[in-house]
Design an enzyme around this catalytic site. Structure first.
Site, PDB file in Angstrom:
ATOM      1  N   LYS A 195       0.853  -1.181   0.000  1.00 23.29           N
ATOM      2  CA  LYS A 195       0.000   0.000   0.000  1.00 23.29           C
ATOM      3  C   LYS A 195       0.887   1.227   0.000  1.00 23.29           C
ATOM      4  CE  LYS A 195      -3.624   2.244   2.682  1.00 23.29           C
ATOM      5  NZ  LYS A 195      -4.564   2.097   3.808  1.00 23.29           N
ATOM      6  N   LYS A 248      -2.230  -1.589  -3.832  1.00 18.79           N
ATOM      7  CA  LYS A 248      -3.101  -0.417  -3.774  1.00 18.79           C
ATOM      8  C   LYS A 248      -2.288   0.851  -3.838  1.00 18.79           C
ATOM      9  CE  LYS A 248      -6.090   1.857  -0.510  1.00 18.79           C
ATOM     10  NZ  LYS A 248      -6.438   1.934   0.874  1.00 18.79           N
TER      11      LYS A 248
HETATM   12  C1  PBG Z   1      -7.289   2.965   5.421  1.00 21.43           C
HETATM   13  C2  PBG Z   1      -7.757   2.934   4.018  1.00 21.43           C
HETATM   14  C3  PBG Z   1      -7.645   3.948   3.057  1.00 21.43           C
HETATM   15  C4  PBG Z   1      -8.239   3.459   1.891  1.00 21.43           C
HETATM   16  C5  PBG Z   1      -8.697   2.174   2.160  1.00 21.43           C
HETATM   17  N1  PBG Z   1      -8.355   1.855   3.477  1.00 21.43           N
HETATM   18  C6  PBG Z   1      -7.165   5.337   3.157  1.00 21.43           C
HETATM   19  C7  PBG Z   1      -5.796   5.686   3.554  1.00 21.43           C
HETATM   20  O1  PBG Z   1      -4.916   4.848   3.674  1.00 21.43           O
HETATM   21  O2  PBG Z   1      -5.612   6.874   3.769  1.00 21.43           O
HETATM   22  C8  PBG Z   1      -8.358   4.212   0.605  1.00 21.43           C
HETATM   23  C9  PBG Z   1      -9.326   3.672  -0.381  1.00 21.43           C
HETATM   24  C10 PBG Z   1      -9.640   4.599  -1.491  1.00 21.43           C
HETATM   25  O3  PBG Z   1      -9.017   5.663  -1.686  1.00 21.43           O
HETATM   26  O4  PBG Z   1     -10.563   4.264  -2.241  1.00 21.43           O
HETATM   27  N2  PBG Z   1      -8.284   2.582   6.311  1.00 21.43           N
END
Ligand code: PBG
Length: 324
Positions: A195, A248
């Site tokens: 991520k 991601k």
């Molecule tokens: C964290 C989380 C995020 C997303 C999914 N889980 C946000 C982040 O890390 O700031 C982002 C998903 C998206 O942008 O569609 N709980």
């Protein structure tokens, strides 16, 4: 053999031939649809930067779940907005917390739907970070206990899969131990293994009210420039017991999707995140692009890069078009 004997256009001469020879088949079974759950009754409010995506109260979820299942989409991933936030995000593991209620409502309405939960702290903490904060820093090991507790509470409520997204070292091992100690050996872990610290999460932070109140997430999420490190992240999660991996965001990281696919045999997800969705919706609203074709082309690209499943806000529209 080359031109003029070999002519690749020959393979494209009819629609039926093209369909027969298509290498990547996109179907509604590839999708995981994200839902944003809020407290209250009769809430169905569109999220500003994400047209077609809603904050929904638990009473709305039965209908939503049935609709999703009827479209042939096998799974949802749940995000919750708590009634109140505090330092460690207590509602995150409350037996009657927003997600715990949502899981039950969905399982009652559509038992066959796979329910995945996001396991993180940022929506629940007043500081908006994904871990416990001590003296302005996000501390790793103390956070692991909270994440394991959250995962177990989701399993208690009936979740099939938990998806830790906090990017803490050791989170998969901590959650696996917590689940196993509580007799949830059948609950899967889909790790947000790779991520990145991405600006593409912007609209989600409005939707989940989870923007960090100080600093940013770069001390735990990955540098977008790093590909070898992505493999190390994935490898650690495999060793810690992840059942499935995720990359991601998706679109600026298709090379990472391909590398992780080639390197590991686990099922792989790619998260087509909020900013990727918003850009398409905005351009389509202006009439600048053909939304249907752009969405299907985008999702096909993510699958072709190696994703087995795609988390996407386009899931319902795309399923309708594919079922069309
Ligand atoms: C964290 C989380 C995020 C997303 C999914 N889980 C946000 C982040 O890390 O700031 C982002 C998903 C998206 O942008 O569609 N709980």
């Amino acid at each position: 053999m080359s031109f003029p004997t070999t002519r690749l256009r020959r393979l494209r001469t009819s629609a039926t031939l093209r369909i027969m020879l298509r290498e990547t088949q996109l179907t509604p079974r590839d999708f995981i649809y994200p839902l944003f759950c809020v407290h209250g009754r009769d809430v169905h409010e569109e999220i500003g930067a994400m047209p077609g995506v809603y904050h929904q109260s638990v009473d709305q979820l039965a209908g939503e779940a049935k609709e999703i299942a009827a479209l042939g989409i096998p799974a949802v991933i749940l995000f919750g907005i708590p009634a109140s936030k505090d330092e460690i995000g207590s509602e995150n593991y409350a037996a009657n917390g927003i997600i715990q209620q949502a899981i039950k409502a969905i399982k009652d309405a559509a038992p066959e739907l796979v329910v995945i939960t996001d396991v993180c702290m940022c929506e629940y903490t007043d500081h908006g970070h994904c871990g416990i904060v001590r003296e302005g820093r996000i501390v790793n090991d103390e956070t692991l206990d909270v994440l394991a507790r959250v995962a177990v509470s989701h399993a208690d409520a009936g979740a099939d899969v938990v998806a830790p997204s906090a990017m803490m070292d050791g989170m998969v091992r901590a959650i696996r131990s917590g689940l196993d100690e509580n007799n949830y050996g059948d609950v899967n872990i889909l790790s947000y293994a790779v991520k990145f610290a991405s600006a593409f999460y912007g609209p989600f932070r409005e939707a989940a009210q989870s923007a960090p109140q100080f600093g940013d997430r770069r001390a735990y999420q990955m540098d977008p420039a790093n590909a070898r490190e992505a493999i190390r992240e994935a490898r650690l999660d495999v060793e810690e017991g992840a059942d499935m991996l995720m990359v991601k965001p998706a679109l600026a990281y298709l090379d990472i999707v391909r590398r992780v696919r080639d390197q590991f045999d686990l099922p792989l997800g790619a998260y087509n995140v909020s900013g990727e969705y918003s850009m398409i919706k905005a351009a389509a609203a202006q009439g600048w692009i053909d939304e249907q074709r752009i969405v299907l082309e985008t999702l096909t690209g993510i699958k072709r890069a190696g994703a087995d499943v795609i988390l996407t806000y386009h899931a319902k529209d795309a399923a309708r078009w594919l079922n069309g």
